[in-house]
Design a protein around this motif. Structure first.
Motif, PDB file in Angstrom:
ATOM      1  N   TYR A 297     -26.621  21.755  22.382  1.00 46.40           N
ATOM      2  CA  TYR A 297     -26.155  23.132  22.160  1.00 46.40           C
ATOM      3  C   TYR A 297     -24.638  23.178  22.009  1.00 46.40           C
ATOM      4  O   TYR A 297     -23.926  22.306  22.500  1.00 46.40           O
ATOM      5  CB  TYR A 297     -26.577  24.028  23.339  1.00 46.40           C
ATOM      6  N   ASP A 298     -24.152  24.233  21.362  1.00 44.72           N
ATOM      7  CA  ASP A 298     -22.714  24.463  21.228  1.00 44.72           C
ATOM      8  C   ASP A 298     -22.197  25.030  22.547  1.00 44.72           C
ATOM      9  O   ASP A 298     -22.542  26.144  22.924  1.00 44.72           O
ATOM     10  CB  ASP A 298     -22.438  25.440  20.095  1.00 44.72           C
ATOM     11  N   CYS A 299     -21.387  24.263  23.220  1.00 50.27           N
ATOM     12  CA  CYS A 299     -20.866  24.660  24.533  1.00 50.27           C
ATOM     13  C   CYS A 299     -19.358  24.881  24.506  1.00 50.27           C
ATOM     14  O   CYS A 299     -18.714  24.918  25.560  1.00 50.27           O
ATOM     15  CB  CYS A 299     -21.202  23.579  25.562  1.00 50.27           C
ATOM     16  N   SER A 300     -18.795  25.045  23.318  1.00 50.02           N
ATOM     17  CA  SER A 300     -17.342  25.120  23.184  1.00 50.02           C
ATOM     18  C   SER A 300     -16.718  26.281  23.954  1.00 50.02           C
ATOM     19  O   SER A 300     -15.572  26.182  24.375  1.00 50.02           O
ATOM     20  CB  SER A 300     -16.952  25.189  21.708  1.00 50.02           C
ATOM     21  N   ASN A 301     -17.449  27.355  24.153  1.00 52.46           N
ATOM     22  CA  ASN A 301     -16.895  28.507  24.877  1.00 52.46           C
ATOM     23  C   ASN A 301     -17.542  28.701  26.246  1.00 52.46           C
ATOM     24  O   ASN A 301     -17.535  29.798  26.791  1.00 52.46           O
ATOM     25  CB  ASN A 301     -17.074  29.782  24.050  1.00 52.46           C
ATOM     26  N   MET A 302     -18.092  27.620  26.796  1.00 54.84           N
ATOM     27  CA  MET A 302     -18.790  27.719  28.073  1.00 54.84           C
ATOM     28  C   MET A 302     -18.058  26.937  29.158  1.00 54.84           C
ATOM     29  O   MET A 302     -17.532  25.856  28.899  1.00 54.84           O
ATOM     30  CB  MET A 302     -20.217  27.172  27.943  1.00 54.84           C
ATOM     31  N   SER A 303     -18.076  27.467  30.363  1.00 50.69           N
ATOM     32  CA  SER A 303     -17.509  26.738  31.502  1.00 50.69           C
ATOM     33  C   SER A 303     -18.514  25.683  31.951  1.00 50.69           C
ATOM     34  O   SER A 303     -19.706  25.742  31.608  1.00 50.69           O
ATOM     35  CB  SER A 303     -17.236  27.697  32.658  1.00 50.69           C
ATOM     36  N   ALA A 304     -18.052  24.724  32.738  1.00 49.25           N
ATOM     37  CA  ALA A 304     -18.936  23.689  33.268  1.00 49.25           C
ATOM     38  C   ALA A 304     -20.057  24.323  34.094  1.00 49.25           C
ATOM     39  O   ALA A 304     -21.216  23.888  34.027  1.00 49.25           O
ATOM     40  CB  ALA A 304     -18.149  22.696  34.103  1.00 49.25           C
ATOM     41  N   ASN A 305     -19.725  25.358  34.858  1.00 45.90           N
ATOM     42  CA  ASN A 305     -20.732  26.028  35.674  1.00 45.90           C
ATOM     43  C   ASN A 305     -21.781  26.709  34.800  1.00 45.90           C
ATOM     44  O   ASN A 305     -22.979  26.636  35.082  1.00 45.90           O
ATOM     45  CB  ASN A 305     -20.085  27.039  36.615  1.00 45.90           C
ATOM     46  N   ALA A 306     -21.349  27.357  33.729  1.00 46.08           N
ATOM     47  CA  ALA A 306     -22.286  28.028  32.824  1.00 46.08           C
ATOM     48  C   ALA A 306     -23.222  27.013  32.168  1.00 46.08           C
ATOM     49  O   ALA A 306     -24.421  27.266  32.028  1.00 46.08           O
ATOM     50  CB  ALA A 306     -21.537  28.819  31.765  1.00 46.08           C
ATOM     51  N   ILE A 307     -22.687  25.869  31.789  1.00 50.15           N
ATOM     52  CA  ILE A 307     -23.511  24.812  31.191  1.00 50.15           C
ATOM     53  C   ILE A 307     -24.548  24.334  32.203  1.00 50.15           C
ATOM     54  O   ILE A 307     -25.728  24.188  31.873  1.00 50.15           O
ATOM     55  CB  ILE A 307     -22.633  23.637  30.711  1.00 50.15           C
ATOM     56  N   HIS A 308     -24.116  24.144  33.442  1.00 47.29           N
ATOM     57  CA  HIS A 308     -25.034  23.713  34.495  1.00 47.29           C
ATOM     58  C   HIS A 308     -26.166  24.725  34.681  1.00 47.29           C
ATOM     59  O   HIS A 308     -27.342  24.354  34.774  1.00 47.29           O
ATOM     60  CB  HIS A 308     -24.279  23.502  35.808  1.00 47.29           C
ATOM     61  N   VAL A 309     -25.810  25.993  34.738  1.00 49.48           N
ATOM     62  CA  VAL A 309     -26.805  27.054  34.929  1.00 49.48           C
ATOM     63  C   VAL A 309     -27.797  27.073  33.768  1.00 49.48           C
ATOM     64  O   VAL A 309     -29.019  27.120  33.972  1.00 49.48           O
ATOM     65  CB  VAL A 309     -26.121  28.428  35.093  1.00 49.48           C
ATOM     66  N   GLU A 310     -27.301  27.044  32.539  1.00 50.45           N
ATOM     67  CA  GLU A 310     -28.184  27.087  31.371  1.00 50.45           C
ATOM     68  C   GLU A 310     -29.061  25.839  31.276  1.00 50.45           C
ATOM     69  O   GLU A 310     -30.233  25.928  30.923  1.00 50.45           O
ATOM     70  CB  GLU A 310     -27.374  27.287  30.092  1.00 50.45           C
ATOM     71  N   ALA A 311     -28.490  24.679  31.593  1.00 45.01           N
ATOM     72  CA  ALA A 311     -29.270  23.438  31.574  1.00 45.01           C
ATOM     73  C   ALA A 311     -30.369  23.483  32.627  1.00 45.01           C
ATOM     74  O   ALA A 311     -31.500  23.045  32.372  1.00 45.01           O
ATOM     75  CB  ALA A 311     -28.352  22.240  31.806  1.00 45.01           C
ATOM     76  N   SER A 312     -30.064  24.024  33.782  1.00 45.73           N
ATOM     77  CA  SER A 312     -31.062  24.155  34.852  1.00 45.73           C
ATOM     78  C   SER A 312     -32.188  25.088  34.442  1.00 45.73           C
ATOM     79  O   SER A 312     -33.365  24.808  34.690  1.00 45.73           O
ATOM     80  CB  SER A 312     -30.411  24.669  36.136  1.00 45.73           C
ATOM     81  N   LYS A 313     -31.834  26.192  33.803  1.00 45.78           N
ATOM     82  CA  LYS A 313     -32.857  27.118  33.316  1.00 45.78           C
ATOM     83  C   LYS A 313     -33.748  26.425  32.282  1.00 45.78           C
ATOM     84  O   LYS A 313     -34.973  26.563  32.314  1.00 45.78           O
ATOM     85  CB  LYS A 313     -32.213  28.344  32.662  1.00 45.78           C
ATOM     86  N   LEU A 314     -33.115  25.702  31.375  1.00 46.39           N
ATOM     87  CA  LEU A 314     -33.849  25.053  30.289  1.00 46.39           C
ATOM     88  C   LEU A 314     -34.812  23.997  30.815  1.00 46.39           C
ATOM     89  O   LEU A 314     -35.985  23.970  30.434  1.00 46.39           O
ATOM     90  CB  LEU A 314     -32.859  24.425  29.300  1.00 46.39           C
ATOM     91  N   ILE A 315     -34.345  23.158  31.701  1.00 43.87           N
ATOM     92  CA  ILE A 315     -35.180  22.059  32.188  1.00 43.87           C
ATOM     93  C   ILE A 315     -36.360  22.568  33.015  1.00 43.87           C
ATOM     94  O   ILE A 315     -37.371  21.883  33.167  1.00 43.87           O
ATOM     95  CB  ILE A 315     -34.344  21.018  32.954  1.00 43.87           C
ATOM     96  N   ASN A 316     -36.247  23.781  33.532  1.00 42.73           N
ATOM     97  CA  ASN A 316     -37.318  24.358  34.329  1.00 42.73           C
ATOM     98  C   ASN A 316     -38.268  25.254  33.544  1.00 42.73           C
ATOM     99  O   ASN A 316     -39.237  25.770  34.119  1.00 42.73           O
ATOM    100  CB  ASN A 316     -36.739  25.117  35.522  1.00 42.73           C
ATOM    101  N   LEU A 317     -38.013  25.442  32.256  1.00 45.37           N
ATOM    102  CA  LEU A 317     -38.966  26.181  31.426  1.00 45.37           C
ATOM    103  C   LEU A 317     -40.270  25.388  31.373  1.00 45.37           C
ATOM    104  O   LEU A 317     -40.255  24.169  31.177  1.00 45.37           O
ATOM    105  CB  LEU A 317     -38.433  26.360  30.002  1.00 45.37           C
ATOM    106  N   PRO A 318     -41.394  26.049  31.558  1.00 44.10           N
ATOM    107  CA  PRO A 318     -42.670  25.315  31.583  1.00 44.10           C
ATOM    108  C   PRO A 318     -42.908  24.406  30.373  1.00 44.10           C
ATOM    109  O   PRO A 318     -43.357  23.275  30.542  1.00 44.10           O
ATOM    110  CB  PRO A 318     -43.713  26.435  31.662  1.00 44.10           C
ATOM    111  N   LYS A 319     -42.598  24.877  29.178  1.00 42.46           N
ATOM    112  CA  LYS A 319     -42.826  24.053  27.982  1.00 42.46           C
ATOM    113  C   LYS A 319     -41.941  22.816  27.974  1.00 42.46           C
ATOM    114  O   LYS A 319     -42.369  21.738  27.560  1.00 42.46           O
ATOM    115  CB  LYS A 319     -42.588  24.857  26.706  1.00 42.46           C
ATOM    116  N   ILE A 320     -40.707  22.967  28.428  1.00 39.51           N
ATOM    117  CA  ILE A 320     -39.773  21.837  28.469  1.00 39.51           C
ATOM    118  C   ILE A 320     -40.213  20.850  29.553  1.00 39.51           C
ATOM    119  O   ILE A 320     -40.284  19.642  29.318  1.00 39.51           O
ATOM    120  CB  ILE A 320     -38.329  22.316  28.751  1.00 39.51           C
TER     121      ILE A 320
END
Length: 80
Positions: free
Chosen positions: A37-60
């Protein structure tokens, strides 16, 4: 937005591939997210949060589990 037969987008598949196979991000959700994903305008914390959400999606989560099992079976690593 097109999806594959598992209901995943191209970016979600890129995340899975990075998480399972990329030598620099294998097993690291945040690093895998940065590759997919394009993370150019994201903080490290925001990336962590979004990655955590993504990895926990049932399909993923299911696809990660399936791919891991396929790799173990292919490489003869499953329990006998």
């Amino acid at each position: 937005m097109s999806r594959d037969k598992f209901g995943l987008t191209a970016k979600q598949n890129a995340f899975i591939q990075a998480y399972l196979y990329d030598s620099n991000s294998k097993g690291n959700a945040s690093a895998s997210y940065r590759l997919a994903y394009d993370c150019s305008n994201m903080s490290a914390n925001a990336i962590h949060v979004e990655a955590s959400k993504l990895i926990n999606l049932p399909k993923i989560a299911q696809r990660l589990e399936d791919q891991t099992k396929e790799n173990e079976d292919k490489n003869g690593l499953k329990d006998q």
